[in-house]
Design a protein around this motif. Sequence first.
Motif, PDB file in Angstrom:
ATOM      1  N   VAL A   8       3.374 -36.089  31.142  1.00 35.84           N
ATOM      2  CA  VAL A   8       3.879 -36.533  29.734  1.00 35.84           C
ATOM      3  C   VAL A   8       5.101 -37.613  30.298  1.00 35.84           C
ATOM      4  CG1 VAL A   8       5.461 -36.038  28.007  1.00 35.84           C
ATOM      5  CG2 VAL A   8       3.849 -34.408  28.773  1.00 35.84           C
ATOM      6  N   VAL A   9       4.871 -38.823  30.004  1.00 39.05           N
ATOM      7  CA  VAL A   9       5.794 -39.952  30.196  1.00 39.05           C
ATOM      8  C   VAL A   9       6.528 -40.281  29.170  1.00 39.05           C
ATOM      9  CG1 VAL A   9       5.617 -42.266  30.986  1.00 39.05           C
ATOM     10  CG2 VAL A   9       4.089 -40.772  32.112  1.00 39.05           C
ATOM     11  N   GLY A  10       7.845 -40.255  29.063  1.00 36.44           N
ATOM     12  CA  GLY A  10       8.614 -40.631  28.219  1.00 36.44           C
ATOM     13  C   GLY A  10       8.846 -42.163  27.899  1.00 36.44           C
ATOM     14  N   PRO A  11       9.560 -42.521  26.983  1.00 37.82           N
ATOM     15  CA  PRO A  11       9.648 -44.011  26.469  1.00 37.82           C
ATOM     16  C   PRO A  11      10.598 -44.622  27.683  1.00 37.82           C
ATOM     17  CG  PRO A  11      11.142 -42.418  25.095  1.00 37.82           C
ATOM     18  CD  PRO A  11      10.265 -41.795  25.848  1.00 37.82           C
ATOM     19  N   THR A  12      10.558 -45.831  27.530  1.00 37.05           N
ATOM     20  CA  THR A  12      11.261 -46.833  28.585  1.00 37.05           C
ATOM     21  C   THR A  12      11.094 -46.282  29.970  1.00 37.05           C
ATOM     22  OG1 THR A  12      13.276 -45.583  28.709  1.00 37.05           O
ATOM     23  CG2 THR A  12      13.031 -47.269  26.912  1.00 37.05           C
ATOM     24  N   THR A  13       9.841 -45.790  30.411  1.00 34.99           N
ATOM     25  CA  THR A  13       9.516 -45.465  31.701  1.00 34.99           C
ATOM     26  C   THR A  13       8.817 -46.757  32.376  1.00 34.99           C
ATOM     27  OG1 THR A  13       9.489 -42.971  31.260  1.00 34.99           O
ATOM     28  CG2 THR A  13       8.224 -44.034  33.119  1.00 34.99           C
ATOM     29  N   GLN A  14       8.979 -47.209  33.632  1.00 41.14           N
ATOM     30  CA  GLN A  14       8.350 -48.169  34.211  1.00 41.14           C
ATOM     31  C   GLN A  14       7.671 -47.649  35.337  1.00 41.14           C
ATOM     32  OE1 GLN A  14      10.845 -51.364  35.641  1.00 41.14           O
ATOM     33  NE2 GLN A  14       9.371 -52.072  37.120  1.00 41.14           N
ATOM     34  N   ILE A  15       6.061 -47.710  35.186  1.00 39.65           N
ATOM     35  CA  ILE A  15       5.624 -47.169  36.402  1.00 39.65           C
ATOM     36  C   ILE A  15       4.870 -48.220  37.150  1.00 39.65           C
ATOM     37  CG2 ILE A  15       3.338 -45.584  36.886  1.00 39.65           C
ATOM     38  CD1 ILE A  15       4.217 -44.110  34.551  1.00 39.65           C
ATOM     39  N   GLY A  16       4.995 -48.276  38.435  1.00 39.27           N
ATOM     40  CA  GLY A  16       4.405 -49.337  39.353  1.00 39.27           C
ATOM     41  C   GLY A  16       2.790 -48.961  39.622  1.00 39.27           C
ATOM     42  N   GLY A  17       2.456 -49.765  40.401  1.00 38.29           N
ATOM     43  CA  GLY A  17       1.000 -49.990  40.665  1.00 38.29           C
ATOM     44  C   GLY A  17       0.488 -48.884  41.472  1.00 38.29           C
ATOM     45  N   ASN A  18      -0.829 -48.301  41.378  1.00 40.06           N
ATOM     46  CA  ASN A  18      -1.407 -47.381  42.482  1.00 40.06           C
ATOM     47  C   ASN A  18      -0.149 -46.085  42.595  1.00 40.06           C
ATOM     48  OD1 ASN A  18      -3.353 -46.468  44.222  1.00 40.06           O
ATOM     49  ND2 ASN A  18      -1.984 -47.179  46.097  1.00 40.06           N
ATOM     50  N   VAL A  19       0.148 -45.739  41.473  1.00 42.17           N
ATOM     51  CA  VAL A  19       0.987 -44.373  41.349  1.00 42.17           C
ATOM     52  C   VAL A  19       0.165 -43.484  40.939  1.00 42.17           C
ATOM     53  CG1 VAL A  19       2.537 -43.271  40.179  1.00 42.17           C
ATOM     54  CG2 VAL A  19       3.096 -45.787  40.696  1.00 42.17           C
ATOM     55  N   ARG A  20       0.251 -41.838  41.502  1.00 43.48           N
ATOM     56  CA  ARG A  20      -0.567 -40.855  41.084  1.00 43.48           C
ATOM     57  C   ARG A  20       0.440 -40.003  40.703  1.00 43.48           C
ATOM     58  NH1 ARG A  20      -1.792 -35.989  43.536  1.00 43.48           N
ATOM     59  NH2 ARG A  20      -3.669 -35.067  42.637  1.00 43.48           N
ATOM     60  N   LEU A  21       0.316 -39.499  39.279  1.00 45.40           N
ATOM     61  CA  LEU A  21       1.085 -38.349  38.769  1.00 45.40           C
ATOM     62  C   LEU A  21       0.104 -37.036  38.399  1.00 45.40           C
ATOM     63  CD1 LEU A  21       3.143 -40.795  36.457  1.00 45.40           C
ATOM     64  CD2 LEU A  21       3.800 -39.898  38.716  1.00 45.40           C
ATOM     65  N   LYS A  22       0.737 -36.066  38.722  1.00 46.77           N
ATOM     66  CA  LYS A  22      -0.177 -35.024  38.270  1.00 46.77           C
ATOM     67  C   LYS A  22       1.025 -33.935  38.145  1.00 46.77           C
ATOM     68  CE  LYS A  22      -3.509 -31.498  39.966  1.00 46.77           C
ATOM     69  NZ  LYS A  22      -4.569 -31.249  41.004  1.00 46.77           N
ATOM     70  N   ASN A  23       0.807 -33.160  37.126  1.00 42.18           N
ATOM     71  CA  ASN A  23       1.864 -32.181  36.451  1.00 42.18           C
ATOM     72  C   ASN A  23       3.151 -32.661  36.553  1.00 42.18           C
ATOM     73  OD1 ASN A  23      -0.493 -30.464  36.058  1.00 42.18           O
ATOM     74  ND2 ASN A  23      -0.297 -29.811  37.962  1.00 42.18           N
ATOM     75  N   VAL A  24       3.401 -33.699  35.958  1.00 43.61           N
ATOM     76  CA  VAL A  24       4.796 -34.155  35.850  1.00 43.61           C
ATOM     77  C   VAL A  24       5.201 -34.722  34.736  1.00 43.61           C
ATOM     78  CG1 VAL A  24       5.823 -36.479  36.569  1.00 43.61           C
ATOM     79  CG2 VAL A  24       4.031 -35.637  38.157  1.00 43.61           C
ATOM     80  N   VAL A  25       6.497 -34.300  34.463  1.00 46.14           N
ATOM     81  CA  VAL A  25       7.104 -34.747  33.173  1.00 46.14           C
ATOM     82  C   VAL A  25       8.287 -35.818  33.477  1.00 46.14           C
ATOM     83  CG1 VAL A  25       8.601 -33.797  31.255  1.00 46.14           C
ATOM     84  CG2 VAL A  25       6.716 -32.346  32.217  1.00 46.14           C
ATOM     85  N   ILE A  26       8.192 -36.920  32.892  1.00 44.95           N
ATOM     86  CA  ILE A  26       9.220 -37.950  32.978  1.00 44.95           C
ATOM     87  C   ILE A  26       9.788 -37.884  31.461  1.00 44.95           C
ATOM     88  CG2 ILE A  26       9.512 -40.321  33.499  1.00 44.95           C
ATOM     89  CD1 ILE A  26       6.833 -40.268  35.106  1.00 44.95           C
ATOM     90  N   VAL A  27      11.173 -37.545  31.490  1.00 48.42           N
ATOM     91  CA  VAL A  27      11.732 -37.304  30.300  1.00 48.42           C
ATOM     92  C   VAL A  27      12.056 -38.827  29.535  1.00 48.42           C
ATOM     93  CG1 VAL A  27      13.874 -36.721  29.391  1.00 48.42           C
ATOM     94  CG2 VAL A  27      13.099 -35.507  31.156  1.00 48.42           C
ATOM     95  N   GLY A  28      12.458 -39.938  30.244  1.00 43.32           N
ATOM     96  CA  GLY A  28      12.646 -41.110  29.868  1.00 43.32           C
ATOM     97  C   GLY A  28      13.926 -41.080  28.697  1.00 43.32           C
ATOM     98  N   SER A  29      13.899 -42.322  27.991  1.00 53.32           N
ATOM     99  CA  SER A  29      15.018 -42.259  26.891  1.00 53.32           C
ATOM    100  C   SER A  29      14.673 -43.573  25.857  1.00 53.32           C
ATOM    101  CB  SER A  29      16.318 -42.653  27.786  1.00 53.32           C
ATOM    102  OG  SER A  29      17.351 -42.967  26.677  1.00 53.32           O
ATOM    103  N   PRO A  30      14.813 -43.378  24.700  1.00 54.48           N
ATOM    104  CA  PRO A  30      14.766 -44.292  23.634  1.00 54.48           C
ATOM    105  C   PRO A  30      15.677 -45.468  23.967  1.00 54.48           C
ATOM    106  CG  PRO A  30      15.930 -42.470  22.659  1.00 54.48           C
ATOM    107  CD  PRO A  30      15.629 -42.009  24.165  1.00 54.48           C
ATOM    108  N   GLU A  31      16.586 -45.330  24.936  1.00 58.22           N
ATOM    109  CA  GLU A  31      17.501 -46.313  25.201  1.00 58.22           C
ATOM    110  C   GLU A  31      17.130 -47.444  26.364  1.00 58.22           C
ATOM    111  OE1 GLU A  31      21.337 -44.786  25.649  1.00 58.22           O
ATOM    112  OE2 GLU A  31      21.175 -43.327  24.050  1.00 58.22           O
ATOM    113  N   VAL A  32      16.972 -48.679  26.325  1.00 56.09           N
ATOM    114  CA  VAL A  32      16.481 -49.559  27.272  1.00 56.09           C
ATOM    115  C   VAL A  32      17.476 -49.297  28.745  1.00 56.09           C
ATOM    116  CG1 VAL A  32      15.931 -51.677  28.102  1.00 56.09           C
ATOM    117  CG2 VAL A  32      15.190 -50.917  25.850  1.00 56.09           C
ATOM    118  N   VAL A  33      18.701 -49.352  28.612  1.00 55.28           N
ATOM    119  CA  VAL A  33      19.472 -49.216  29.352  1.00 55.28           C
ATOM    120  C   VAL A  33      19.573 -48.042  30.384  1.00 55.28           C
ATOM    121  CG1 VAL A  33      21.477 -50.529  28.122  1.00 55.28           C
ATOM    122  CG2 VAL A  33      21.463 -47.986  28.099  1.00 55.28           C
ATOM    123  N   ALA A  34      18.584 -46.975  29.733  1.00 55.62           N
ATOM    124  CA  ALA A  34      18.562 -45.828  30.795  1.00 55.62           C
ATOM    125  C   ALA A  34      17.009 -45.656  31.243  1.00 55.62           C
ATOM    126  CB  ALA A  34      18.825 -44.634  29.943  1.00 55.62           C
TER     127      ALA A  34
END
Length: 91
Positions: free
Chosen positions: A5-31
């Motif tokens: 699960v990838v939350g809002p305002t999350t920046q993911i680079g190239g060639n990234v592998r995510l398995k069973n990952v939770v990225i909380v993220g935030s609705p605020e761009v500053v976070a």
Amino acid sequence: IESSVVGPTTQIGGNVRLKNVVIVGSPEVVAKTVVGDNTEMENVVLDTGASVGKNCILKCNGNVHVREELQGMIEVACVLKDAKIPDGTVL
């Protein structure tokens, strides 16, 4: 990205592998939460505003030292809010 699960305002680079990952993220761009290029994460929770550098490997395979009655129950690694994991980190 697999079973994650990838939350809002999350920046993911190239060639990234995510398995069973939770990225909380935030609705605020500053976070913004960031995962750098060529990074692999498995069984990880990444909190708001945290960043993981380039060329990192973060995996939790359940081999953590916990009380006997908790064995098998704790199988994720948590990267806390606003933490900065430097490039090339292997955990």
